[in-house]
Structures are given as structure tokens and as C-alpha cells.
Design a protein around this motif. Structure first.
Motif: not given
Length: 285
Positions: A128-133
Motif C-alpha cells: 500500500h505504498f504511496s508516494g504522496a506526502w
């Protein structure tokens, strides 16, 4: 040694003092205690407790000795210049410390996450990795960020106002108006205390209502490292301002010789500037 004799010397050299050695030993005890505590040893709290008490004792006695020397007339041009240079380099070291932490924040947000997000589509650093901060990290714990226009905005107003009040206090000190000096300095202390109370409430709400903790991935760790370290600096500043107020009530300082007041005001303005950067880079953006 009389003040007249001291005045003829180029630089006042005090007698050997046990307090630097005691301070070093106390810091070592505190470090050992924290290390033992983190690793689950019950003795850690005792080492840390003795270290903290020893640090406070050494600081009180050491600073008291310096104040006595200052009031005794032993400090003149060269000592004043030395103190000023020492305070300047201390603030420079603090600038480097916070610049490093802001650099960590920049790297996490603008370099690390975009790079991880650009990797092969079949590879993800964690489920569930997301590159969003902001990133919750591998733990994936859900949290909400602190609303910037609540307590953080109010604390910004408080610290900016406290910078103005301490400047006003310095203005009246240079004119030897001790009544106005006492009022504005006491107001500065009050604003600092209110800031700390509101920050404690913010941390409590972050943990209990927002799910934002030190375990909330890289964002949570960075958030509390920056804001917590700044809160510690505000606490130190409030203690120093309170010590100044106590000295003023005892008749210390005059319109032309008051470097201790100047040094603390420099420190307080530095704390103000750091908070403005924190508000923009951590809370707002």
C-alpha cells in the motif's frame, strides 16, 4: 581580589572551578541512563535522574558564580567581547542543528518519496505504498495532520508578539526605566508559557485524536523531532527570561552594561525565526 585590581588586567581569569568537570560527568550519567532505559533496564531511570539533578546543581552553582563575578566588577571590555563571540557561535551551532533537521524534511519530501515512487511499477517498498506526502511509512498507520490555522497559527502570533515585547523591554532597560522593563519582560515570559501550554495541548490532541505519534512513519518522527526540539528551546528561553527577571528585581544590570539580557534576547529572537520556518514548512505546506 578587588575590582580595582581586576580592572587593571587585560582579561579576568577565574580560579579553577569543579563545575565544568561535574557538568561533563552529569551529562555522561544522563546519557547512560537514557541508553539503559531505551533498552529496558530499570536502573536507567536512576542514572538519568541523578544525571538531571547533577546537571541542574552544576548549572545553578556555575551560573551563580559567573553572576557574582559580573556584579563584583571583574568583567570589562575583553570579557564582554568574549561573551558576545561565545553567544554568537552558540547561536550559529543552533542554526546548523535546525538546518540539518529542515534538510532531513526536505530530503524526505522532495527526494526520497519521489524517487521511491519512480521505481519499477512491479516493485513497491512496502504494501500500500504511496508516494504522496505525508507518508505513514511501512507501518501504514492512519493519521491526520495538525490543522495549521488553529493552535499553530495562534502560537505563531504569540511568539512574534513575544519578540516585540522583549525588544520593548530592552528599550526600557537602555533608558533605565525598571518599572516598564519589568512589565514588558514579565509579559514576554507569560507569552512563552502560554505557547508551551498550547503546544502541550496540541501534542496531546495529536496522540489521542489525530493518531499522529512518533510511530506514524517518517512524517510523525520528523514532525515531533522538529516541534519537540523547538519546544525544548522555548522552555530553555522561558527559564532564562525568568532568571533575568529575578536579577532585575534584585537591581542587577544598568543602561550600559547588560550583556546577559542581550544574549537571552538574541536567543529568543532566534527561537522566533525558527518557529516561523516550522509553521510554514511543517504545518502549512
Amino acid at each position: 581580589m578587588s575590582a580595582d585590581v581586576a580592572a587593571t588586567r587585560r582579561y579576568f581569569v577565574p580560579r579553577p572551578s569543579p563545575y565544568p568537570a561535574l557538568m561533563s560527568f552529569s551529562i555522561m550519567l544522563l546519557a547512560i541512563g537514557l541508553g539503559l532505559g531505551v533498552n529496558g533496564y530499570p536502573a536507567g531511570r536512576w542514572f538519568a535522574g541523578v544525571g538531571i539533578i547533577s546537571i541542574l546543581f552544576a548549572l545553578t552553582r556555575w551560573i551563580g558564580k559567573v553572576i557574582a563575578e559580573s556584579q563584583g566588577g571583574f568583567y570589562h571590555h575583553w570579557e564582554d567581547r568574549s561573551f558576545r563571540l561565545g553567544m554568537i557561535w552558540f547561536i550559529v551551532s543552533e542554526v546548523v542543528l535546525f538546518a540539518t533537521l529542515f534538510g532531513v524534511l526536505f530530503y524526505e519530501r522532495e527526494v526520497s518519496l519521489p524517487w521511491l515512487a519512480s521505481l519499477d511499477a512491479h516493485f513497491t517498498p512496502w504494501p500500500h505504498f504511496s508516494g504522496a506526502w505525508p507518508s505513514a511509512g511501512p507501518a501504514g498507520k492512519h493519521f491526520s495532520t495538525v490543522y495549521p490555522w488553529g493552535i499553530p497559527a495562534l502560537n505563531t502570533l504569540l511568539l512574534v508578539s513575544s519578540g516585540a515585547t522583549v525588544t520593548r523591554a530592552h528599550y526600557w532597560l537602555r533608558r533605565d526605566r525598571r518599572d516598564a522593563l519589568t512589565f514588558w519582560l514579565a509579559l514576554t515570559i507569560l507569552l512563552g508559557v502560554i505557547f508551551l501550554v498550547l503546544q502541550a495541548r496540541e501534542f496531546y490532541e495529536a496522540y489521542t485524536e489525530l493518531g499522529l505519534t512518533l510511530g506514524s512513519g517518517v512524517y510523525g518522527a520528523t514532525f515531533f523531532a522538529l516541534t519537540g526540539l523547538h519546544g525544548f528551546h522555548v522552555t530553555v528561553g522561558v527559564v532564562m527570561l525568568t532568571a533575568l527577571l529575578a536579577r532585575i528585581l534584585r537591581g542587577h544590570f544598568d543602561a550600559s552594561h547588560h550583556f546577559a539580557f542581550e544574549a537571552v534576547s538574541w536567543y529568543w529572537h532566534f527561537v522566533d525565526v525558527v518557529w516561523l520556518l516550522l509553521f510554514v514548512l511543517v504545518y502549512w505546506l
